[in-house]
Design a protein around this motif. Structure first.
Motif, PDB file in Angstrom:
ATOM      1  N   VAL A 101      96.461  37.249   5.030  1.00  0.00           N
ATOM      2  CA  VAL A 101      95.134  36.648   4.899  1.00  0.00           C
ATOM      3  C   VAL A 101      94.395  36.675   6.227  1.00  0.00           C
ATOM      4  O   VAL A 101      93.229  37.096   6.306  1.00  0.00           O
ATOM      5  N   PHE A 102      95.064  36.249   7.303  1.00  0.00           N
ATOM      6  CA  PHE A 102      94.383  36.146   8.591  1.00  0.00           C
ATOM      7  C   PHE A 102      94.186  37.495   9.270  1.00  0.00           C
ATOM      8  O   PHE A 102      93.416  37.603  10.216  1.00  0.00           O
ATOM      9  N   SER A 103      94.875  38.532   8.792  1.00  0.00           N
ATOM     10  CA  SER A 103      94.698  39.862   9.374  1.00  0.00           C
ATOM     11  C   SER A 103      93.779  40.742   8.543  1.00  0.00           C
ATOM     12  O   SER A 103      93.616  41.923   8.843  1.00  0.00           O
ATOM     13  N   ASN A 104      93.171  40.174   7.487  1.00  0.00           N
ATOM     14  CA  ASN A 104      92.325  40.958   6.593  1.00  0.00           C
ATOM     15  C   ASN A 104      90.947  40.316   6.506  1.00  0.00           C
ATOM     16  O   ASN A 104      90.657  39.593   5.554  1.00  0.00           O
ATOM     17  N   PRO A 105      90.073  40.545   7.484  1.00  0.00           N
ATOM     18  CA  PRO A 105      88.745  39.918   7.450  1.00  0.00           C
ATOM     19  C   PRO A 105      87.899  40.361   6.283  1.00  0.00           C
ATOM     20  O   PRO A 105      86.987  39.664   5.865  1.00  0.00           O
ATOM     21  N   LEU A 128     109.923  30.156   4.049  1.00  0.00           N
ATOM     22  CA  LEU A 128     109.098  30.389   5.234  1.00  0.00           C
ATOM     23  C   LEU A 128     108.617  31.835   5.294  1.00  0.00           C
ATOM     24  O   LEU A 128     107.479  32.104   5.687  1.00  0.00           O
ATOM     25  N   TRP A 129     109.484  32.781   4.899  1.00  0.00           N
ATOM     26  CA  TRP A 129     109.061  34.181   4.860  1.00  0.00           C
ATOM     27  C   TRP A 129     107.962  34.383   3.827  1.00  0.00           C
ATOM     28  O   TRP A 129     106.970  35.075   4.069  1.00  0.00           O
ATOM     29  N   LEU A 130     108.125  33.777   2.646  1.00  0.00           N
ATOM     30  CA  LEU A 130     107.141  33.915   1.576  1.00  0.00           C
ATOM     31  C   LEU A 130     105.787  33.373   2.022  1.00  0.00           C
ATOM     32  O   LEU A 130     104.741  34.013   1.816  1.00  0.00           O
ATOM     33  N   SER A 131     105.805  32.196   2.646  1.00  0.00           N
ATOM     34  CA  SER A 131     104.564  31.598   3.125  1.00  0.00           C
ATOM     35  C   SER A 131     103.967  32.411   4.271  1.00  0.00           C
ATOM     36  O   SER A 131     102.778  32.727   4.276  1.00  0.00           O
ATOM     37  N   GLY A 132     104.800  32.766   5.244  1.00  0.00           N
ATOM     38  CA  GLY A 132     104.306  33.470   6.425  1.00  0.00           C
ATOM     39  C   GLY A 132     103.741  34.835   6.109  1.00  0.00           C
ATOM     40  O   GLY A 132     102.717  35.237   6.675  1.00  0.00           O
ATOM     41  N   SER A 133     104.380  35.578   5.201  1.00  0.00           N
ATOM     42  CA  SER A 133     103.901  36.919   4.887  1.00  0.00           C
ATOM     43  C   SER A 133     102.517  36.866   4.244  1.00  0.00           C
ATOM     44  O   SER A 133     101.662  37.713   4.511  1.00  0.00           O
ATOM     45  N   HIS A 134     102.277  35.848   3.410  1.00  0.00           N
ATOM     46  CA  HIS A 134     100.946  35.715   2.810  1.00  0.00           C
ATOM     47  C   HIS A 134      99.914  35.323   3.864  1.00  0.00           C
ATOM     48  O   HIS A 134      98.810  35.888   3.901  1.00  0.00           O
ATOM     49  N   GLN A 190      96.815  39.259  -3.765  1.00  0.00           N
ATOM     50  CA  GLN A 190      98.144  38.863  -4.176  1.00  0.00           C
ATOM     51  C   GLN A 190      99.187  39.100  -3.100  1.00  0.00           C
ATOM     52  O   GLN A 190     100.374  38.905  -3.341  1.00  0.00           O
ATOM     53  N   GLY A 191      98.797  39.528  -1.949  1.00  0.00           N
ATOM     54  CA  GLY A 191      99.742  39.649  -0.859  1.00  0.00           C
ATOM     55  C   GLY A 191     100.623  40.860  -0.978  1.00  0.00           C
ATOM     56  O   GLY A 191     100.290  41.872  -1.580  1.00  0.00           O
ATOM     57  N   SER A 192     101.809  40.787  -0.390  1.00  0.00           N
ATOM     58  CA  SER A 192     102.686  41.935  -0.270  1.00  0.00           C
ATOM     59  C   SER A 192     103.256  42.401  -1.597  1.00  0.00           C
ATOM     60  O   SER A 192     103.802  43.495  -1.691  1.00  0.00           O
ATOM     61  N   LEU A 193     103.151  41.595  -2.672  1.00  0.00           N
ATOM     62  CA  LEU A 193     103.670  41.985  -3.978  1.00  0.00           C
ATOM     63  C   LEU A 193     102.602  42.615  -4.865  1.00  0.00           C
ATOM     64  O   LEU A 193     102.822  42.828  -6.051  1.00  0.00           O
ATOM     65  N   HIS A 194     101.435  42.947  -4.272  1.00  0.00           N
ATOM     66  CA  HIS A 194     100.329  43.462  -5.068  1.00  0.00           C
ATOM     67  C   HIS A 194     100.711  44.744  -5.801  1.00  0.00           C
ATOM     68  O   HIS A 194     100.279  44.964  -6.924  1.00  0.00           O
TER      69      HIS A 194
END
Length: 256
Positions: free
Chosen positions: A107-111, A97-103, A132-136
């Protein structure tokens, strides 16, 4: 896929002789791994893709899935105890859930990412979005460990299904080894697809969230766990949406 869904074939399997059982069970265990690992493969591909350099991506997948294989074999050996150990299942659900939620939050906070995906020229004053999200910006070691832990969280389902098919430890372990090899090949394929299809990464992380929710429901509210066919339909719908739109190059206007 629920372990109970394959228990109906147990009488047939119990009547097979040793070699017949091997010939029948090993392909079945590999097929189970393939069916249960589609969302796992896309999550691993998205994590490895954060390294950007294709050579480092392949290195991360090799090392991460090598470590994941060690974890998975340990899980198989201790399956009868581990699969009834609720803190591990709770930790796996929370991690997914953390992995999914963090991505999804990213996405939704980066227009800016949405505007570039639609073929619009991004604002040069804005930094390039990180698909790539938080692991970029994570290092190789961090990505390798994340890959191994992600596969371990997903393995709870596949190991439970495999143990329900047969109690032959060698067969289950062989199926796990072949499954990890197939997962390695599939994850590299998904890395290429993630650069082509606009919604595929988000669809994969939504599927990861569904797996986490199911694990959580099994622990707290087993009576409301959705049927397997419904979950498979939801995941199939997510992947159909994920493959529905191709990326538009920035220098190419979108088709009206």
């Amino acid at each position: 896929m629920e372990a109970e869904s394959i228990q109906s074939i147990q009488p047939l399997l119990e009547q097979a002789d040793q070699w017949g059982e091997v010939l029948l069970l090993l392909p079945l265990l590999v097929a189970l791994e393939a069916v249960l690992s589609a969302d796992n493969a896309i999550a691993l591909a998205a994590i490895a893709r954060g390294l950007e350099d294709p050579a480092r991506q392949r290195q991360a997948l090799n090392l991460g899935l090598g470590l994941a294989l060690v974890f998975r074999l340990g899980l198989i050996v201790a399956a009868r105890w581990v699969l009834n150990f609720w803190p591990l299942q709770l930790a796996a659900a929370g991690y997914l859930l953390w992995l999914s939620g963090s991505h999804l939050v990213l996405v939704f906070s980066n227009p800016a990412e949405d505007s570039s995906a639609e073929g619009q020229d991004p604002d040069p004053a804005q930094p390039a979005p990180s698909p790539q999200g938080s692991l970029h910006h994570a290092g190789l070691g961090s990505v390798v460990l994340t890959l191994a832990l992600t596969d371990l969280a997903f393995s709870l389902d596949s190991v439970a299904a495999a143990v329900a098919v047969t109690d032959r430890l060698v067969l289950v372990m062989a199926g796990g080894v072949i499954g990890v090899i197939a997962l390695r090949l599939t994850a590299e394929l998904f890395i290429r697809w993630l650069a082509v299809y606009q919604h595929l990464e988000t669809a994969g992380y939504l599927a990861v969230g569904l797996v986490g929710i199911r694990l959580l429901l099994r622990l707290g509210l087993p009576q409301v766990v959705p049927p397997e066919w419904l979950l498979l339909l939801l995941v199939a719908g997510l992947f159909a949406w994920g493959f529905s739109v191709r990326q538009v190059p920035v220098d190419q206007p979108p088709v009206p």
